[in-house]
Write a protein that holds these residues in place. Sequence first.
Motif, short mmCIF file in Angstrom:
data_model
loop_
_atom_site.label_atom_id
_atom_site.label_comp_id
_atom_site.label_asym_id
_atom_site.label_seq_id
_atom_site.Cartn_x
_atom_site.Cartn_y
_atom_site.Cartn_z
N GLY A 113 -3.52 -19.17 1.57
CA GLY A 113 -1.87 -19.82 2.44
C GLY A 113 -0.96 -18.84 2.44
N GLY A 114 -0.20 -18.20 1.13
CA GLY A 114 0.83 -17.94 0.79
C GLY A 114 0.83 -16.36 1.18
N GLU A 115 -0.19 -15.70 1.56
CA GLU A 115 -0.23 -14.60 2.30
C GLU A 115 -0.66 -14.35 3.66
N ILE A 116 -0.87 -15.68 4.25
CA ILE A 116 -0.71 -15.81 6.20
C ILE A 116 0.08 -15.09 6.28
N GLU A 117 2.12 -15.31 6.19
CA GLU A 117 2.83 -14.55 6.62
C GLU A 117 3.08 -12.67 6.19
N CYS A 118 2.83 -13.34 4.66
CA CYS A 118 3.02 -11.67 4.12
C CYS A 118 2.35 -11.00 4.81
N ARG A 119 0.54 -10.96 5.36
CA ARG A 119 -0.36 -10.21 4.85
C ARG A 119 0.42 -8.55 6.89
N ARG A 120 0.02 -7.43 6.16
CA ARG A 120 0.01 -6.48 7.36
C ARG A 120 -0.87 -5.57 7.53
N THR A 121 -1.15 -4.88 9.27
CA THR A 121 -1.72 -4.10 9.00
C THR A 121 -1.23 -2.80 8.45
N HIS A 122 -1.72 -1.79 8.15
CA HIS A 122 -1.27 -0.05 7.57
C HIS A 122 -1.64 0.45 8.57
N GLY A 202 5.60 -0.05 13.17
CA GLY A 202 4.50 -0.48 12.43
C GLY A 202 3.83 0.93 12.50
N TYR A 203 4.11 1.76 12.40
CA TYR A 203 2.78 3.07 12.98
C TYR A 203 3.97 4.44 12.38
N PRO A 204 3.78 5.59 11.63
CA PRO A 204 4.03 6.73 11.29
C PRO A 204 3.99 7.29 12.54
N ARG A 205 5.52 8.08 12.06
CA ARG A 205 5.81 9.00 13.21
C ARG A 205 5.29 10.03 13.40
N GLN A 206 4.76 10.82 11.80
CA GLN A 206 3.73 11.62 12.15
C GLN A 206 3.11 11.27 10.62
N ALA A 207 1.26 10.93 11.16
CA ALA A 207 0.97 10.51 10.03
C ALA A 207 -0.12 11.79 9.13
N VAL A 208 0.32 11.62 7.28
CA VAL A 208 -0.59 12.35 7.00
C VAL A 208 -1.99 12.49 6.83
N ARG A 209 -2.75 13.52 7.16
CA ARG A 209 -4.36 14.08 6.84
C ARG A 209 -4.66 13.26 5.87
N ASP A 224 8.42 11.11 20.90
CA ASP A 224 9.92 11.25 19.11
C ASP A 224 9.31 10.25 18.89
N TRP A 225 8.52 9.00 18.88
CA TRP A 225 8.63 7.77 18.19
C TRP A 225 7.75 7.13 16.64
N GLY A 226 8.38 5.91 15.93
CA GLY A 226 7.44 5.72 14.54
C GLY A 226 7.88 5.94 13.99
N SER A 227 7.73 5.33 12.55
CA SER A 227 8.74 4.81 11.47
C SER A 227 8.70 6.57 10.83
N ASP A 312 7.21 -0.72 3.13
CA ASP A 312 7.55 -2.13 4.40
C ASP A 312 7.02 -2.29 5.43
N LYS A 313 6.74 -3.16 6.05
CA LYS A 313 6.09 -2.81 7.76
C LYS A 313 6.65 -3.90 7.94
N SER A 314 6.74 -4.03 9.40
CA SER A 314 7.29 -4.57 9.91
C SER A 314 6.21 -5.60 10.77
N SER A 315 6.29 -6.74 11.73
CA SER A 315 5.40 -7.40 12.26
C SER A 315 6.15 -7.92 14.09
N VAL A 316 5.48 -8.41 14.67
CA VAL A 316 6.28 -8.77 15.78
C VAL A 316 5.36 -10.22 15.86
N ARG A 317 5.70 -11.13 16.44
CA ARG A 317 4.31 -12.12 16.89
C ARG A 317 5.21 -13.21 18.36
N ARG A 318 4.47 -13.52 18.69
CA ARG A 318 4.94 -15.16 20.32
C ARG A 318 5.77 -15.56 19.67
N ASN A 319 6.42 -16.66 20.27
CA ASN A 319 6.93 -17.82 19.45
C ASN A 319 6.19 -18.81 19.60
#
Length: 325
Positions: A113-122, A202-209, A224-227, A312-319
Amino acid sequence: MAVLSAKRALGVALEAARWAPSVHNTQPWTFSVSGEEISLRADPDRRLRAGDASGRELLISCGAALFNMRTAMRCEGFEPEVRTLPDPDRPSLLATLKPGGETHTDEATKTLGGEIECRRTHRAGFAEVPVPDELVERLVRAAMEHGAKLTPIRSPEALRVVASLTQAAQGVQAQNRRFTLEMIRWGQPPGSDRRDGVPAEGYPRQAVRTDPDFPQRDYAWEHDWGSQADQRAATSVGVVALLTTRGDSRREWIDAGQALQHILLHASAHGVSAAFHTQALEMDLLREFLRHELCSDEYPQMIMRLGVTFDDKSSVRRNLSEVVT
């Protein structure tokens, strides 16, 4: 007093549900409350028309939300009473949930339960930090609790096959206008105030292979978007694993989502993140190839990589007001 506690449990469960992972962060669910019962419904307007024609990924996403609700309710001291697909005449009604008898909340449940709001997709490579075999085994057991099977890919040859299928699917989808338009819809530009989709941070500007390479979705759509986080040291593929089920029904898709979220929360509690690669599973021929050649004829529901990241990764959710009807 018990009535007030049950009412609070419903609110906590709804809050937890909105933090579930979903394909492209589409958040394809709605909820309604009647008395002390929550109804979980699929939102067909948020289904991926090109990538998820069957609605399989939508139901997996909703299954993850259901697991969050169950976990949150247990953390509030109630054993949830759940009915999955309770009404054949209402296919969009996926589950109902209400607080049952009072229960003792064990430490394992509190941890989840403590991880529900902390978990992030990489969405990039991982640091060169090994994932302990003992943890992987615990994740395998977590999947089994929901009738699913998590299989780590240990063979280098099998790993290259899964990576190659992912690369092939990504290449084909990149040439498909319908897939491309879906990516545009759910990939956010910098500064967007949307509460769904994948934010630019939430996604890299240029992902390393990685080696072998597991390509990432092009949410930037050649912009030219992304982290801008430094990913030069994040080149490890991590532990690649397949989540499978014996059957391929709507109920098993929901159960796969519950298994997936159980895995993700347990992994997150131990500092391990997950990256998803559903490209090959969105193409029937490639999914069937995986099923017969690598999954012992079980149905692959998710391809994931598990590893350690220090970004550190950001995430958004609808209200809640947007998802509770």
